[in-house]
Design a protein around this motif. Structure first.
Motif, PDB file in Angstrom:
ATOM      1  N   ALA A   1     -19.322  -7.199  28.810  1.00 38.05           N
ATOM      2  CA  ALA A   1     -19.093  -7.874  27.518  1.00 38.05           C
ATOM      3  C   ALA A   1     -20.218  -8.861  27.216  1.00 38.05           C
ATOM      4  CB  ALA A   1     -17.750  -8.605  27.536  1.00 38.05           C
ATOM      5  N   HIS A   2     -20.707  -8.798  25.985  1.00 40.67           N
ATOM      6  CA  HIS A   2     -21.690  -9.797  25.538  1.00 40.67           C
ATOM      7  C   HIS A   2     -20.948 -11.111  25.256  1.00 40.67           C
ATOM      8  CE1 HIS A   2     -24.726 -11.758  22.965  1.00 40.67           C
ATOM      9  NE2 HIS A   2     -25.583 -11.087  23.717  1.00 40.67           N
ATOM     10  N   HIS A   3     -21.701 -12.232  25.356  1.00 40.85           N
ATOM     11  CA  HIS A   3     -21.124 -13.561  25.093  1.00 40.85           C
ATOM     12  C   HIS A   3     -20.506 -13.691  23.699  1.00 40.85           C
ATOM     13  CE1 HIS A   3     -22.614 -15.512  28.694  1.00 40.85           C
ATOM     14  NE2 HIS A   3     -23.839 -15.120  28.456  1.00 40.85           N
TER      15      HIS A   3
ATOM     16  N   ASP B   1     -25.894 -12.075  28.511  1.00 40.95           N
ATOM     17  CA  ASP B   1     -26.744 -11.830  27.336  1.00 40.95           C
ATOM     18  C   ASP B   1     -27.305 -10.416  27.460  1.00 40.95           C
ATOM     19  OD1 ASP B   1     -28.909 -11.966  29.108  1.00 40.95           O
ATOM     20  OD2 ASP B   1     -29.512 -13.979  28.488  1.00 40.95           O
ATOM     21  N   SER B   2     -28.139 -10.033  26.507  1.00 40.30           N
ATOM     22  CA  SER B   2     -28.552  -8.634  26.479  1.00 40.30           C
ATOM     23  C   SER B   2     -29.348  -8.247  27.723  1.00 40.30           C
ATOM     24  CB  SER B   2     -29.330  -8.337  25.201  1.00 40.30           C
ATOM     25  OG  SER B   2     -30.276  -9.337  24.962  1.00 40.30           O
ATOM     26  N   LEU B   3     -30.166  -9.145  28.248  1.00 40.25           N
ATOM     27  CA  LEU B   3     -30.961  -8.821  29.438  1.00 40.25           C
ATOM     28  C   LEU B   3     -30.066  -8.676  30.677  1.00 40.25           C
ATOM     29  CD1 LEU B   3     -33.725  -8.371  30.746  1.00 40.25           C
ATOM     30  CD2 LEU B   3     -33.922 -10.823  31.058  1.00 40.25           C
TER      31      LEU B   3
ATOM     32  N   SER C   1     -41.235  -4.655  21.194  1.00 39.17           N
ATOM     33  CA  SER C   1     -39.962  -4.581  20.460  1.00 39.17           C
ATOM     34  C   SER C   1     -38.902  -5.427  21.131  1.00 39.17           C
ATOM     35  CB  SER C   1     -39.467  -3.137  20.393  1.00 39.17           C
ATOM     36  OG  SER C   1     -40.336  -2.386  19.606  1.00 39.17           O
ATOM     37  N   TYR C   2     -38.225  -6.175  20.307  1.00 43.29           N
ATOM     38  CA  TYR C   2     -37.042  -6.917  20.740  1.00 43.29           C
ATOM     39  C   TYR C   2     -35.983  -5.883  21.128  1.00 43.29           C
ATOM     40  CZ  TYR C   2     -33.579 -10.764  20.123  1.00 43.29           C
ATOM     41  OH  TYR C   2     -32.624 -11.727  20.296  1.00 43.29           O
ATOM     42  N   ILE C   3     -35.130  -6.221  22.077  1.00 41.23           N
ATOM     43  CA  ILE C   3     -34.101  -5.269  22.524  1.00 41.23           C
ATOM     44  C   ILE C   3     -33.158  -4.887  21.361  1.00 41.23           C
ATOM     45  CG2 ILE C   3     -32.468  -7.019  23.359  1.00 41.23           C
ATOM     46  CD1 ILE C   3     -32.174  -5.136  25.909  1.00 41.23           C
TER      47      ILE C   3
ATOM     48  N   CYS D   1     -38.644  -6.613  24.881  1.00 46.09           N
ATOM     49  CA  CYS D   1     -38.377  -7.989  25.309  1.00 46.09           C
ATOM     50  C   CYS D   1     -36.984  -8.379  24.835  1.00 46.09           C
ATOM     51  CB  CYS D   1     -39.416  -8.960  24.737  1.00 46.09           C
ATOM     52  SG  CYS D   1     -39.240  -9.237  22.975  1.00 46.09           S
ATOM     53  N   THR D   2     -36.462  -9.460  25.396  1.00 50.35           N
ATOM     54  CA  THR D   2     -35.237 -10.066  24.878  1.00 50.35           C
ATOM     55  C   THR D   2     -35.596 -11.497  24.485  1.00 50.35           C
ATOM     56  OG1 THR D   2     -34.443 -11.065  26.917  1.00 50.35           O
ATOM     57  CG2 THR D   2     -33.907  -8.749  26.594  1.00 50.35           C
ATOM     58  N   SER D   3     -34.628 -12.224  23.961  1.00 49.55           N
ATOM     59  CA  SER D   3     -34.924 -13.612  23.577  1.00 49.55           C
ATOM     60  C   SER D   3     -35.268 -14.436  24.826  1.00 49.55           C
ATOM     61  CB  SER D   3     -33.731 -14.227  22.843  1.00 49.55           C
ATOM     62  OG  SER D   3     -32.575 -14.108  23.633  1.00 49.55           O
TER      63      SER D   3
ATOM     64  N   PRO E   1     -33.519 -18.650  19.496  1.00 52.18           N
ATOM     65  CA  PRO E   1     -34.793 -18.515  18.769  1.00 52.18           C
ATOM     66  C   PRO E   1     -34.754 -17.598  17.547  1.00 52.18           C
ATOM     67  CG  PRO E   1     -34.913 -17.410  20.904  1.00 52.18           C
ATOM     68  CD  PRO E   1     -33.628 -18.167  20.880  1.00 52.18           C
ATOM     69  N   GLU E   2     -33.626 -16.943  17.270  1.00 55.03           N
ATOM     70  CA  GLU E   2     -33.506 -16.182  16.018  1.00 55.03           C
ATOM     71  C   GLU E   2     -33.242 -17.103  14.830  1.00 55.03           C
ATOM     72  OE1 GLU E   2     -30.415 -13.282  16.517  1.00 55.03           O
ATOM     73  OE2 GLU E   2     -31.453 -12.294  18.152  1.00 55.03           O
ATOM     74  N   CYS E   3     -33.055 -18.422  15.085  1.00 57.63           N
ATOM     75  CA  CYS E   3     -32.814 -19.383  13.992  1.00 57.63           C
ATOM     76  C   CYS E   3     -34.133 -19.657  13.256  1.00 57.63           C
ATOM     77  CB  CYS E   3     -32.297 -20.712  14.546  1.00 57.63           C
ATOM     78  SG  CYS E   3     -30.671 -20.631  15.299  1.00 57.63           S
TER      79      CYS E   3
END
Ligand code: 13P
Ligand code: SF4
Length: 309
Positions: A24-26, A41-43, A112-114, A128-130, A201-203
């Motif tokens: 499960a993701h957060h 997280d995704s990583l 590319s971001y994941i 990459c991931t964040s 960092p997506e903000c």
């Protein structure tokens, strides 16, 4: 009437019968996180998927994350509770546009971001991931031009952190993080003068400029719960509250509603429910099924990323 407990019991029963693992993701609802074998997280979830030795992965997150799990576990069945659990970043970056860019600029390194489709991953040089985006970009020789895709805010953040001039950035954005407004954060800081600010960092840059800490969801959780401070304004999806409260229940966490919906929830992530998770384990659908050649090509940039510590 079916109760929460009986659905949870059904899920755990099915999990045993299917030799399944639940990831499960957060950003999932608390009741899904509570049933999961791993929350991350995704990583972390990409890595967890690789460590596991059962038959089925029930991936409670969004579709691109489950695709990544499938690429890393081609022999396993991977299901997601809701087929429509997508992501605005994936939708902003169609594979045919990336292929067209590649044809025009064959010498550029595509990072590319994941948060991209498996077809875009297959066109990419490295993922990459964040969490590791800065390290990934730093691993690319300084004389190479980079195309970073698809998140404009993460791309600009990485560009600032690495000082890379020769970096082009796609124009995609996250409908949750990109709509957090600096104006609302200023107001929250006035109301909570002792609170520290943690942001994903997506903000947008004006939000990041006010942050005491910038990091992936897991990094934010670790930073808030291990800090000496007691109050935090958390600029990410409010699902992280579950882990924050588990790890440091005595602290206070405030979430700022974004401009679109007056909440801080990802509508794609929240499509997954306990009922749909039960049905996915029962029917082994919706199932991630990918073209073997696309999987083979997508595995290359994923493995390159996983080699970067
Ligand atoms: P993390 O890499 O922090 O899990 O982020 C994934 C995501 O979708 C953020 O919105
Ligand atoms: Fe995509 Fe944003 Fe939702 Fe993350 S929070 S899955 S980036 S839409």
């Amino acid at each position: 009437m079916t109760t929460l407990t009986s659905i949870s019991e059904e899920i755990l029963d099915l999990k045993r019968q299917r030799h399944a693992i639940i990831l499960a993701h957060h950003y999932q609802d608390a009741e899904i996180q509570d049933l999961a074998d791993a929350v991350g997280d995704s990583l972390e979830l990409a890595r967890k998927a690789q460590e596991f030795s059962g038959d089925v992965i029930a991936f409670c997150g969004v579709w691109f994350m489950a695709e990544t799990a499938k690429v890393l576990n081609p022999q396993r069945i991977v299901v997601v509770p809701d087929r429509e659990a997508s992501c605005s970043l994936v939708e902003s970056c169609p594979a045919e546009q990336v292929r067209a860019y590649r044809r025009l600029h064959p010498d550029h390194v595509i990072v590319s971001y994941i948060n991209t489709s498996v077809e875009v991953k297959a066109e990419s040089d490295i993922l990459c991931t964040s969490r590791n985006a800065v390290q990934v970009v730093n691993s690319i020789p300084a004389d190479r031009t980079i195309l970073f895709l698809p998140d404009i805010n993460l791309g600009n953040y990485v560009k600032r952190e690495t000082g890379r001039e020769n970096m082009k950035i796609w124009q995609g954005s996250c409908i949750v993080h990109a709509t957090f407004a600096a104006r609302r954060l200023v107001k929250a800081r006035v109301e909570r003068p002792n609170a520290l600010v943690a942001a994903h960092p997506e903000c947008p840059q004006d939000v990041l400029a006010m942050a005491d800490f910038i990091g992936s969801t897991t990094a934010i959780i670790k930073w808030c719960t291990s800090s000496d401070a007691d109050e935090f304004i958390v600029m990410t999806e409010s699902g992280v509250l579950r882990s924050l409260q588990k790890l440091a229940p005595e602290k206070h966490y405030y979430f700022i509603p974004n401009e679109n919906c007056n909440c801080s929830e990802c509508p794609y992530m929240k499509r997954n429910t306990l009922e749909k998770l039960r049905d996915a384990l029962l029917n082994l659908q919706p199932r991630v099924e990918l073209d073997p050649e696309i999987m083979r090509r997508a595995a290359v940039p994923i493995e390159r990323m996983l080699q970067i510590k």
